[in-house]
Design a protein around this motif. Structure first.
Motif, mmCIF file in Angstrom:
data_model
loop_
_atom_site.group_PDB
_atom_site.id
_atom_site.type_symbol
_atom_site.label_atom_id
_atom_site.label_comp_id
_atom_site.label_asym_id
_atom_site.label_seq_id
_atom_site.Cartn_x
_atom_site.Cartn_y
_atom_site.Cartn_z
ATOM 1 N N LEU A 170 1.454 9.497 -5.971
ATOM 2 C CA LEU A 170 2.071 10.405 -5.797
ATOM 3 C C LEU A 170 3.177 10.658 -6.573
ATOM 4 O O LEU A 170 3.193 11.962 -7.651
ATOM 5 C CB LEU A 170 2.823 10.588 -4.533
ATOM 6 N N GLU A 171 4.152 9.957 -7.347
ATOM 7 C CA GLU A 171 5.407 10.358 -8.906
ATOM 8 C C GLU A 171 4.751 10.828 -8.942
ATOM 9 O O GLU A 171 5.456 11.883 -10.262
ATOM 10 C CB GLU A 171 6.124 9.671 -7.794
ATOM 11 N N GLU A 172 3.360 10.091 -9.910
ATOM 12 C CA GLU A 172 2.634 10.315 -11.045
ATOM 13 C C GLU A 172 2.146 11.351 -11.184
ATOM 14 O O GLU A 172 1.963 11.963 -12.213
ATOM 15 C CB GLU A 172 2.273 9.173 -11.417
ATOM 16 N N THR A 173 1.779 12.146 -9.656
ATOM 17 C CA THR A 173 0.822 12.981 -10.193
ATOM 18 C C THR A 173 1.617 13.991 -9.806
ATOM 19 O O THR A 173 1.780 15.756 -10.629
ATOM 20 C CB THR A 173 -0.429 13.477 -8.511
ATOM 21 N N ILE A 174 3.243 14.211 -9.590
ATOM 22 C CA ILE A 174 4.234 15.204 -9.432
ATOM 23 C C ILE A 174 4.665 15.118 -10.605
ATOM 24 O O ILE A 174 4.402 16.685 -11.346
ATOM 25 C CB ILE A 174 5.046 14.874 -8.957
ATOM 26 N N ASN A 175 4.439 14.093 -11.396
ATOM 27 C CA ASN A 175 4.984 13.952 -13.049
ATOM 28 C C ASN A 175 3.807 14.355 -13.668
ATOM 29 O O ASN A 175 4.695 15.578 -14.589
ATOM 30 C CB ASN A 175 6.041 12.697 -13.316
ATOM 31 N N ARG A 186 15.239 13.080 -15.609
ATOM 32 C CA ARG A 186 14.801 11.731 -15.872
ATOM 33 C C ARG A 186 13.699 12.009 -16.332
ATOM 34 O O ARG A 186 13.309 10.921 -17.334
ATOM 35 C CB ARG A 186 14.531 11.650 -14.847
ATOM 36 N N LEU A 187 12.903 12.846 -16.868
ATOM 37 C CA LEU A 187 11.714 12.712 -17.895
ATOM 38 C C LEU A 187 11.810 12.816 -19.576
ATOM 39 O O LEU A 187 11.561 11.979 -19.966
ATOM 40 C CB LEU A 187 10.161 14.099 -17.034
ATOM 41 N N ALA A 188 12.742 13.114 -19.114
ATOM 42 C CA ALA A 188 13.306 13.846 -20.351
ATOM 43 C C ALA A 188 13.845 12.271 -21.213
ATOM 44 O O ALA A 188 13.423 11.836 -22.381
ATOM 45 C CB ALA A 188 14.292 14.532 -20.884
ATOM 46 N N ARG A 189 14.744 11.815 -20.005
ATOM 47 C CA ARG A 189 15.146 10.301 -20.594
ATOM 48 C C ARG A 189 14.107 9.447 -21.033
ATOM 49 O O ARG A 189 14.207 8.604 -21.955
ATOM 50 C CB ARG A 189 16.504 10.029 -19.780
ATOM 51 N N LEU A 190 13.587 9.126 -19.722
ATOM 52 C CA LEU A 190 12.370 8.313 -19.875
ATOM 53 C C LEU A 190 11.270 8.425 -21.593
ATOM 54 O O LEU A 190 10.614 7.644 -22.169
ATOM 55 C CB LEU A 190 11.453 8.446 -18.688
ATOM 56 N N ALA A 191 11.378 9.781 -21.401
ATOM 57 C CA ALA A 191 10.326 10.771 -23.056
ATOM 58 C C ALA A 191 11.275 9.904 -24.142
ATOM 59 O O ALA A 191 10.481 9.918 -25.155
ATOM 60 C CB ALA A 191 9.834 11.634 -23.467
ATOM 61 N N ALA A 192 11.923 10.068 -23.834
ATOM 62 C CA ALA A 192 13.149 9.338 -25.229
ATOM 63 C C ALA A 192 13.113 8.159 -25.999
ATOM 64 O O ALA A 192 13.186 7.444 -25.500
ATOM 65 C CB ALA A 192 15.083 10.442 -25.434
ATOM 66 N N THR A 214 0.710 -0.967 -0.019
ATOM 67 C CA THR A 214 -0.203 0.184 0.197
ATOM 68 C C THR A 214 0.903 1.365 0.443
ATOM 69 O O THR A 214 0.607 2.267 -0.558
ATOM 70 C CB THR A 214 -1.020 0.110 1.535
ATOM 71 N N LYS A 215 1.308 1.401 0.546
ATOM 72 C CA LYS A 215 3.028 2.703 0.551
ATOM 73 C C LYS A 215 3.350 2.443 -0.420
ATOM 74 O O LYS A 215 4.213 3.805 -0.886
ATOM 75 C CB LYS A 215 4.010 2.095 2.200
ATOM 76 N N ARG A 216 4.171 1.579 -0.934
ATOM 77 C CA ARG A 216 4.326 1.865 -3.124
ATOM 78 C C ARG A 216 3.500 2.087 -3.366
ATOM 79 O O ARG A 216 4.221 2.868 -4.149
ATOM 80 C CB ARG A 216 5.295 0.153 -2.645
ATOM 81 N N LEU A 217 2.500 1.413 -3.463
ATOM 82 C CA LEU A 217 1.086 2.168 -4.033
ATOM 83 C C LEU A 217 1.406 3.809 -4.390
ATOM 84 O O LEU A 217 0.694 5.007 -5.487
ATOM 85 C CB LEU A 217 -0.348 1.615 -4.575
ATOM 86 N N ARG A 218 0.952 3.862 -2.731
ATOM 87 C CA ARG A 218 0.954 5.284 -2.805
ATOM 88 C C ARG A 218 1.948 6.341 -3.190
ATOM 89 O O ARG A 218 1.889 7.061 -3.610
ATOM 90 C CB ARG A 218 0.917 5.706 -0.886
ATOM 91 N N LEU A 219 3.482 6.179 -2.850
ATOM 92 C CA LEU A 219 4.358 7.010 -3.416
ATOM 93 C C LEU A 219 3.975 6.619 -4.933
ATOM 94 O O LEU A 219 4.882 7.583 -5.470
ATOM 95 C CB LEU A 219 5.684 5.869 -2.863
ATOM 96 N N ILE A 220 3.900 5.322 -5.484
ATOM 97 C CA ILE A 220 3.911 5.105 -6.887
ATOM 98 C C ILE A 220 3.170 6.877 -7.712
ATOM 99 O O ILE A 220 3.268 7.148 -8.705
ATOM 100 C CB ILE A 220 3.337 4.117 -7.906
#
Length: 111
Positions: A67-72, A105-111, A59-65
């Motif tokens: 949160l990260e996706e919301t920020i991104n 990091r986001l730019a590398r993921l998008a490439a 549950t904690k891992r899912l919350r972190l994921i």
């Protein structure tokens, strides 16, 4: 108010599969399940709010994921709107360097 774990509390701390199943099942009908889960979210042992220690970690891992996706997602929107790194960092409440690293990091993921 009588709650399920008061009747046989040792079941909630047993490692027996049958006891764990019984405790989780009883939690499903408990009126304080949500409060119990919150209280036990950092507990290392036992069933709290119907969750085993492994369930709580997941549950904690899912919350972190999430949160990260919301920020991104917010960062991508602000970028598309042409906001400066300084403005984005202020709005997100993070240091500029942290935001710059995240943008790379986001730019590398998008490439």
């Amino acid at each position: 108010m009588r709650i399920p774990c008061e009747a046989n509390p040792e079941v909630w701390f047993s490692e027996s599969t049958a006891d764990v199943d019984q405790a989780k099942g009883a939690c499903g009908f408990c009126p304080v399940r949500a409060e119990c889960a919150e209280l036990g979210e950092n507990e290392e042992f036992g069933i709290w709010g119907g969750q085993t220690p492994e369930d709580r970690i997941a549950t904690k891992r899912l919350r972190l994921i999430i949160l990260e996706e919301t920020i991104n997602s917010r960062i991508r929107i602000m970028q598309a709107e042409g906001e400066s790194i300084s403005a984005m960092a202020r709005e997100l409440g993070m240091p500029r360097k942290t935001l710059a690293d995240r943008l790379r990091r986001l730019a590398r993921l998008a490439a």
